[in-house]
Design a protein around this motif. Sequence first.
Motif, mmCIF file in Angstrom:
data_model
loop_
_atom_site.group_PDB
_atom_site.id
_atom_site.type_symbol
_atom_site.label_atom_id
_atom_site.label_comp_id
_atom_site.label_asym_id
_atom_site.label_seq_id
_atom_site.Cartn_x
_atom_site.Cartn_y
_atom_site.Cartn_z
ATOM 1 N N GLY A 1 5.589 -4.611 7.216
ATOM 2 C CA GLY A 1 6.217 -3.528 7.563
ATOM 3 C C GLY A 1 7.376 -2.593 7.311
ATOM 4 N N SER A 2 7.840 -3.294 6.144
ATOM 5 C CA SER A 2 8.794 -2.522 5.559
ATOM 6 C C SER A 2 8.507 -1.470 4.504
ATOM 7 C CB SER A 2 9.650 -3.472 4.464
ATOM 8 O OG SER A 2 10.585 -2.862 3.771
ATOM 9 N N SER A 3 8.968 -0.281 4.690
ATOM 10 C CA SER A 3 8.588 1.046 3.935
ATOM 11 C C SER A 3 9.669 1.646 3.117
ATOM 12 C CB SER A 3 8.158 1.766 5.249
ATOM 13 O OG SER A 3 9.215 2.109 5.983
ATOM 14 N N ARG A 4 8.983 2.438 2.258
ATOM 15 C CA ARG A 4 10.068 3.237 1.352
ATOM 16 C C ARG A 4 9.611 4.375 1.231
ATOM 17 N NH1 ARG A 4 12.444 -0.538 -2.679
ATOM 18 N NH2 ARG A 4 12.030 -2.554 -2.211
ATOM 19 N N TYR A 5 10.411 5.521 0.994
ATOM 20 C CA TYR A 5 9.989 6.830 0.892
ATOM 21 C C TYR A 5 10.696 7.764 -0.079
ATOM 22 C CZ TYR A 5 8.254 6.160 5.746
ATOM 23 O OH TYR A 5 7.771 5.814 6.968
ATOM 24 N N ALA A 6 9.912 8.453 -0.694
ATOM 25 C CA ALA A 6 10.639 9.475 -1.660
ATOM 26 C C ALA A 6 11.589 10.351 -1.027
ATOM 27 C CB ALA A 6 9.545 10.484 -2.248
ATOM 28 N N ASP A 7 12.768 10.685 -1.531
ATOM 29 C CA ASP A 7 13.574 11.445 -0.958
ATOM 30 C C ASP A 7 13.307 12.738 -0.408
ATOM 31 O OD1 ASP A 7 16.249 10.428 -3.232
ATOM 32 O OD2 ASP A 7 15.603 9.501 -1.552
ATOM 33 N N MET B 1 0.676 -1.157 -0.046
ATOM 34 C CA MET B 1 -0.143 0.049 0.199
ATOM 35 C C MET B 1 0.910 1.270 -0.069
ATOM 36 S SD MET B 1 -2.969 -1.175 2.502
ATOM 37 C CE MET B 1 -4.023 0.345 1.797
ATOM 38 N N GLY B 2 0.418 2.320 -0.683
ATOM 39 C CA GLY B 2 1.146 3.312 -0.842
ATOM 40 C C GLY B 2 0.437 4.546 -0.942
ATOM 41 N N TRP B 3 1.256 5.732 -0.700
ATOM 42 C CA TRP B 3 0.579 7.134 -0.756
ATOM 43 C C TRP B 3 1.203 7.711 -1.899
ATOM 44 C CZ3 TRP B 3 -3.313 9.189 1.803
ATOM 45 C CH2 TRP B 3 -3.812 8.048 2.969
ATOM 46 N N PHE B 4 0.214 8.436 -2.738
ATOM 47 C CA PHE B 4 0.963 9.217 -3.843
ATOM 48 C C PHE B 4 0.315 10.659 -3.709
ATOM 49 C CE2 PHE B 4 2.697 6.169 -7.093
ATOM 50 C CZ PHE B 4 2.299 4.985 -6.406
ATOM 51 N N ARG B 5 0.967 11.532 -4.517
ATOM 52 C CA ARG B 5 0.676 13.019 -4.461
ATOM 53 C C ARG B 5 0.707 13.650 -5.931
ATOM 54 N NH1 ARG B 5 5.283 15.996 -0.648
ATOM 55 N NH2 ARG B 5 6.715 15.764 -2.271
ATOM 56 N N ILE C 1 4.922 6.345 7.385
ATOM 57 C CA ILE C 1 3.908 5.481 6.884
ATOM 58 C C ILE C 1 3.829 4.339 7.756
ATOM 59 C CG2 ILE C 1 5.164 4.228 5.217
ATOM 60 C CD1 ILE C 1 2.978 3.979 3.398
ATOM 61 N N SER C 2 2.502 3.950 8.083
ATOM 62 C CA SER C 2 2.364 2.900 9.079
ATOM 63 C C SER C 2 0.909 2.224 8.801
ATOM 64 C CB SER C 2 2.380 3.179 10.328
ATOM 65 O OG SER C 2 1.223 4.337 10.623
ATOM 66 N N ASP D 1 7.282 3.329 -6.393
ATOM 67 C CA ASP D 1 6.714 4.736 -6.835
ATOM 68 C C ASP D 1 5.978 4.925 -8.304
ATOM 69 O OD1 ASP D 1 9.950 6.371 -7.480
ATOM 70 O OD2 ASP D 1 9.068 4.418 -8.073
ATOM 71 N N VAL D 2 5.985 3.746 -9.085
ATOM 72 C CA VAL D 2 5.438 3.833 -10.348
ATOM 73 C C VAL D 2 3.789 3.828 -9.932
ATOM 74 C CG1 VAL D 2 5.168 2.953 -12.570
ATOM 75 C CG2 VAL D 2 7.343 3.119 -11.286
#
Length: 126
Positions: free
Chosen positions: A55-61, A34-38, A69-70, A108-109
Amino acid sequence: QVQLFESGGGSVQTGGSLRLSCTASGNTVIAYCMGWFRQAPGKEREGVAAIDRFGSSRYADSVKGRFTISHDNAKNTLTLQMNSLNPEDTAMYYCAAVKSLYCSSSWDVSRIFPYWGQGTQVTVSS
């Protein structure tokens, strides 16, 4: 089928905080990335953060160290805590989901996510 509903957007001043929530209905999203986009006016939709069921997360720089994110698998809820907001964070924020145990390197795609919420507006004023 998965339906996603975002909430928690609003208007804040620079340096403020907001907490976005995304509630999933339909199938459980426990086995989903699951992700958040803007998306800001005139700009392409960009990935903000993603998290897998482990619970492994990734973030935009651009948001590392400011956004967290949780997820709560029991409640089928995804959360994005946003701190130290600045005007560049102003955008419509969308929750998205794809059936996958892990979030891939292409997290992130946007086109890999088939399920989307309707979006919630975040506005940060200077």
